[in-house]
Write a protein that holds these residues in place. Sequence first.
Motif, PDB file in Angstrom:
ATOM      1  N   LEU A  19      -7.006  -7.185  -3.974  1.00  0.00           N
ATOM      2  CA  LEU A  19      -7.612  -7.275  -2.648  1.00  0.00           C
ATOM      3  C   LEU A  19      -7.822  -8.731  -2.228  1.00  0.00           C
ATOM      4  O   LEU A  19      -7.747  -9.051  -1.040  1.00  0.00           O
ATOM      5  N   THR A  20      -8.088  -9.604  -3.209  1.00  0.00           N
ATOM      6  CA  THR A  20      -8.170 -11.033  -2.896  1.00  0.00           C
ATOM      7  C   THR A  20      -6.815 -11.555  -2.427  1.00  0.00           C
ATOM      8  O   THR A  20      -6.713 -12.323  -1.464  1.00  0.00           O
ATOM      9  N   LEU A  22      -4.559  -9.718  -1.034  1.00  0.00           N
ATOM     10  CA  LEU A  22      -4.355  -9.119   0.286  1.00  0.00           C
ATOM     11  C   LEU A  22      -5.017  -9.950   1.379  1.00  0.00           C
ATOM     12  O   LEU A  22      -4.407 -10.225   2.426  1.00  0.00           O
ATOM     13  N   GLU A  23      -6.269 -10.349   1.149  1.00  0.00           N
ATOM     14  CA  GLU A  23      -6.985 -11.139   2.151  1.00  0.00           C
ATOM     15  C   GLU A  23      -6.245 -12.446   2.432  1.00  0.00           C
ATOM     16  O   GLU A  23      -6.082 -12.851   3.596  1.00  0.00           O
ATOM     17  N   ARG A  51     -12.600  -2.641   3.629  1.00  0.00           N
ATOM     18  CA  ARG A  51     -11.196  -2.517   3.231  1.00  0.00           C
ATOM     19  C   ARG A  51     -10.982  -1.235   2.417  1.00  0.00           C
ATOM     20  O   ARG A  51     -10.266  -1.229   1.407  1.00  0.00           O
ATOM     21  N   PRO A  54      -7.085  -0.082   2.256  1.00  0.00           N
ATOM     22  CA  PRO A  54      -6.293  -0.828   1.273  1.00  0.00           C
ATOM     23  C   PRO A  54      -6.682  -0.511  -0.174  1.00  0.00           C
ATOM     24  O   PRO A  54      -5.809  -0.416  -1.046  1.00  0.00           O
ATOM     25  N   GLN A  55      -7.974  -0.353  -0.429  1.00  0.00           N
ATOM     26  CA  GLN A  55      -8.392   0.018  -1.780  1.00  0.00           C
ATOM     27  C   GLN A  55      -7.748   1.327  -2.212  1.00  0.00           C
ATOM     28  O   GLN A  55      -7.315   1.486  -3.359  1.00  0.00           O
ATOM     29  N   TYR A  58      -4.112   0.968  -3.484  1.00  0.00           N
ATOM     30  CA  TYR A  58      -4.004   0.496  -4.865  1.00  0.00           C
ATOM     31  C   TYR A  58      -4.474   1.554  -5.860  1.00  0.00           C
ATOM     32  O   TYR A  58      -3.860   1.731  -6.925  1.00  0.00           O
ATOM     33  N   ALA A  78      -0.654  -1.922   2.015  1.00  0.00           N
ATOM     34  CA  ALA A  78      -2.075  -2.082   2.333  1.00  0.00           C
ATOM     35  C   ALA A  78      -2.263  -2.940   3.584  1.00  0.00           C
ATOM     36  O   ALA A  78      -3.135  -2.664   4.417  1.00  0.00           O
ATOM     37  N   GLU A  82      -4.027  -1.709   7.053  1.00  0.00           N
ATOM     38  CA  GLU A  82      -5.187  -2.415   7.614  1.00  0.00           C
ATOM     39  C   GLU A  82      -4.887  -2.948   9.006  1.00  0.00           C
ATOM     40  O   GLU A  82      -5.769  -2.944   9.878  1.00  0.00           O
TER      41      GLU A  82
END
Length: 330
Positions: A19-20, A22-23, A51, A54-55, A58, A78, A82
């Motif tokens: 997720l990091t 992704l950001e 989020r 997106p979570q 994954y 993801a 989003e």
Amino acid sequence: MSPALAQASKSTPTPPDPLTVLEDHMRRDLALAPGVLGEVAREAIAAGGKRVRPQLVYLAHEACGGDAEGWPTCGVYATAVEYLHTATLLHDDLIDGATLRRGQEAAYRRFGPKEAVLSGDLLLARCLMHITSPGDPAAVSALARAAERVAVGEAMEVELTRDPGVDRDRYLHYATSKTGALFAAALELGARAAGAPEAQVAALAAFGESVGLAFQIADDLLDVIGEEARTGKRPGLDLLAGVPSLPVVEALDALGPERGEVVAQLLSGDAPESTLADALRLVAEHGVEPCVARARELVDEAKASLEQLPLCDARLELARHAEKAVERLS
């Protein structure tokens, strides 16, 4: 552990949190988006949220046996999910006349309605570029179906607004389309990134439908029984705006035309705001209990769908995501 293994363990880098990644990817992806459209899109994405979708991409990937090699594809999916979600929020705020989004002034109020709509369109375009890049037609089809269903759900909400004759089936149709469709797509995309068999793909999509609807019902309930200090939202705003919700539908059904008159009139816009307290009391007394029961049923249905998957940490985490829908009501 031998010294050699200990040294190898120390030198092996820890995989970055997806997720990091992704950001960071979304920030870089939108950095060169042009003019005010890019500014609005970047601010909308930066405003974040949890989020959740997106979570789910994954988690579905991991639950189907996917590993870190599939993370780049999950990241693409993801991002697409989003972007689609954020685009709908930009459009919805204008349609609904919302003043705030995640504690900030709504984009159409800050930048203008045309700018907000076109920025949403920009995010939709970026969504299309991402979902097509891995080259999986089934994934493209899944997100396209979800986008269509979200649009239909939003249109149904507009159509049903100020209509005290909304019944349970019509509510469930619009709410599942509006909220459940994108949850289902996120999970399906994660499963497809893992190369999961169709039975698992279908099970995860069903999980998403149920969880999305449970979250929508919980949101509806919080509009009736939520405390402003906890939710950041004054109770009854949806009812004042004439937005149909399941607690109101259930209360009107239980009360009948005569006893439910104040609720029906407020929903239709034919009663003053001073009647809100009485209307909320009636909805709380007659509409909340069946909605809580329905949300819990949906969570149980969602968890049952997961039985198609092997037992693993990701499956347990998905079950916990489902439980969060009803935890907010306690």
